[in-house]
Design an enzyme around this catalytic site. Structure first.
Site, PDB file in Angstrom:
ATOM      1  N   ARG A   1     -38.933 -30.684  64.761  1.00  0.00           N
ATOM      2  CA  ARG A   1     -39.979 -31.023  63.804  1.00  0.00           C
ATOM      3  C   ARG A   1     -40.995 -31.879  64.540  1.00  0.00           C
ATOM      4  NH1 ARG A   1     -34.928 -32.055  61.404  1.00  0.00           N
ATOM      5  NH2 ARG A   1     -34.449 -30.727  59.609  1.00  0.00           N
TER       6      ARG A   1
ATOM      7  N   LYS B   1     -33.512 -35.668  60.318  1.00  0.00           N
ATOM      8  CA  LYS B   1     -33.484 -36.102  58.931  1.00  0.00           C
ATOM      9  C   LYS B   1     -32.154 -36.775  58.610  1.00  0.00           C
ATOM     10  CE  LYS B   1     -36.717 -32.923  56.698  1.00  0.00           C
ATOM     11  NZ  LYS B   1     -36.882 -31.886  55.658  1.00  0.00           N
TER      12      LYS B   1
ATOM     13  N   HIS C   1     -45.393 -26.517  62.460  1.00  0.00           N
ATOM     14  CA  HIS C   1     -44.039 -26.281  61.945  1.00  0.00           C
ATOM     15  C   HIS C   1     -43.644 -24.813  62.081  1.00  0.00           C
ATOM     16  CE1 HIS C   1     -40.549 -27.878  59.911  1.00  0.00           C
ATOM     17  NE2 HIS C   1     -40.550 -26.852  59.080  1.00  0.00           N
TER      18      HIS C   1
ATOM     19  N   ARG D   1     -41.435 -24.153  64.978  1.00  0.00           N
ATOM     20  CA  ARG D   1     -40.000 -24.386  64.747  1.00  0.00           C
ATOM     21  C   ARG D   1     -39.371 -23.152  64.103  1.00  0.00           C
ATOM     22  NH1 ARG D   1     -35.862 -28.269  63.360  1.00  0.00           N
ATOM     23  NH2 ARG D   1     -35.118 -28.060  61.215  1.00  0.00           N
TER      24      ARG D   1
ATOM     25  N   HIS E   1     -29.887 -28.482  60.614  1.00  0.00           N
ATOM     26  CA  HIS E   1     -29.718 -28.216  59.184  1.00  0.00           C
ATOM     27  C   HIS E   1     -28.355 -28.722  58.720  1.00  0.00           C
ATOM     28  CE1 HIS E   1     -32.795 -24.652  59.060  1.00  0.00           C
ATOM     29  NE2 HIS E   1     -33.368 -25.831  58.948  1.00  0.00           N
TER      30      HIS E   1
ATOM     31  N   TYR F   1     -33.492 -17.295  57.819  1.00  0.00           N
ATOM     32  CA  TYR F   1     -34.076 -16.605  58.968  1.00  0.00           C
ATOM     33  C   TYR F   1     -33.518 -15.195  59.131  1.00  0.00           C
ATOM     34  CZ  TYR F   1     -36.046 -21.116  60.053  1.00  0.00           C
ATOM     35  OH  TYR F   1     -36.748 -22.293  59.975  1.00  0.00           O
TER      36      TYR F   1
END
Length: 319
Positions: A172, A197, A265, A268, A291, A300
């Site tokens: 990110r 995150k 983004h 990514r 994730h 994806y």
């Protein structure tokens, strides 16, 4: 206790003291134990405040812990219906319900309420938008640094290094700009430790092209980069504003004739999509992206299937 929003007074007048105290404990839990970001904490607090405001009118007075414990599925459906009438979209409604459920589960673990009523309410259906990656050819063009979009060579090299990190490592933009001087990968460096995150750490491999792009930036940068300071600097030597990378991407997008969806983004997304198309497995890609859930990575596969179907429709002789 974690920092509260400026609107906290509104929260206090829409809940009784015993309930306000539980809200504070919940926010502390999210901050200290779950390690959620400040942005996520603010969103959860805001969503809960909206629910408590609704209950104040719905119940005829500020709710207490006892009132929360007595809520029925119809109360939650009434809240969602009221928000829908205000024009709130499905994605925001689902996020709001998730925050409310988090609070109720917290209370349930304390033995103070039963969270089954909120669990019985199905979140609104929302259209699932697929990420829009760029092609591998365009990604290489974006990250090559060959277009000379900036007047100063070191800024051109800096932008290319950041964009190469996004595409080459799946970072990110906030993760790339959080790197410090001592974290700069050099030749021979094989991995990079990233804090993503929720302060979750992950290890990502470093491609030689990524190391080379960063080395070129460091070679040309006119400022001394301290080990503890930011790796990527702005024109005046301070921390690099992410908006400058977004603007650089806009220039590249125009020069290469790309769609508006070609954002930093999107690089990514391209990293994940191209790995999957090249035979990468979902679990590995999940780890590389950071994730928390495999479900976030599985989107994806839908991009890959959509690409295959498009190629099939164009190429099959019986189309």
């Amino acid at each position: 206790m974690c920092a509260q929003t400026a609107d906290n007074d509104a929260l206090l007048v829409t809940a009784m003291p015993d309930l306000n105290q539980r809200v504070g404990l919940w926010l502390d839990h999210l901050s200290d134990e779950r390690r959620l970001s400040d942005k996520t904490l603010l969103a959860y607090e805001r969503d809960l405040r909206q629910f408590l405001r609704f209950l104040t009118g719905h119940l005829g007075g500020a709710p207490s812990l006892k009132d929360i414990a007595a809520l029925k599925p119809a109360d939650f459906r009434g809240f969602l219906a009221s928000r829908r009438r205000q024009g709130v979209q499905s994605r925001s409604l689902a996020r709001g319900l998730a925050g409310i459920r988090s609070f109720l589960r917290f209370l349930e673990r304390r033995g103070e309420v039963n969270a089954a009523a909120s669990a019985a309410v199905r979140p609104p259906r929302q259209a699932r938008s697929l990420p829009k990656p760029v092609s591998s050819k365009d990604a290489i063009g974006i990250t090559s640094g060959d277009l000379a979009m900036e007047s100063e060579a070191w800024i051109e090299a800096r932008n290319a290094a950041v964009l190469t990190l996004l595409y080459g490592c799946g970072l990110r933009i906030s993760e790339a700009l959080s790197l410090t001087g001592k974290m700069a990968p050099g030749r021979g460096t094989r991995t990079l430790r990233i804090v993503g995150k929720g302060r979750k750490e992950r290890i990502v491999p470093i491609l030689p092209v990524v190391s080379e792009a960063i080395e070129q930036y460091l070679k040309l940068c006119p400022y001394a980069i301290s080990p503890e300071g930011p790796l990527f600097l702005g024109a005046r030597g301070g921390p690099l504003n992410p908006r400058l990378i977004q603007l650089a991407m806009e220039k590249l997008r125009g020069a290469l004739g790309l769609a508006d969806s070609a954002t930093p983004h999107a690089l990514r997304h391209s990293f994940a999509t191209h790995l999957l198309a090249g035979g990468g497995d979902l679990r590995t890609i999940q780890e590389l992206l950071g994730h928390a859930s495999l479900a976030s990575t599985q989107i994806y596969t839908e991009i890959d299937i959509a690409h295959l179907l498009s190629a099939y429709d164009k190429a099959h002789p019986r189309r």
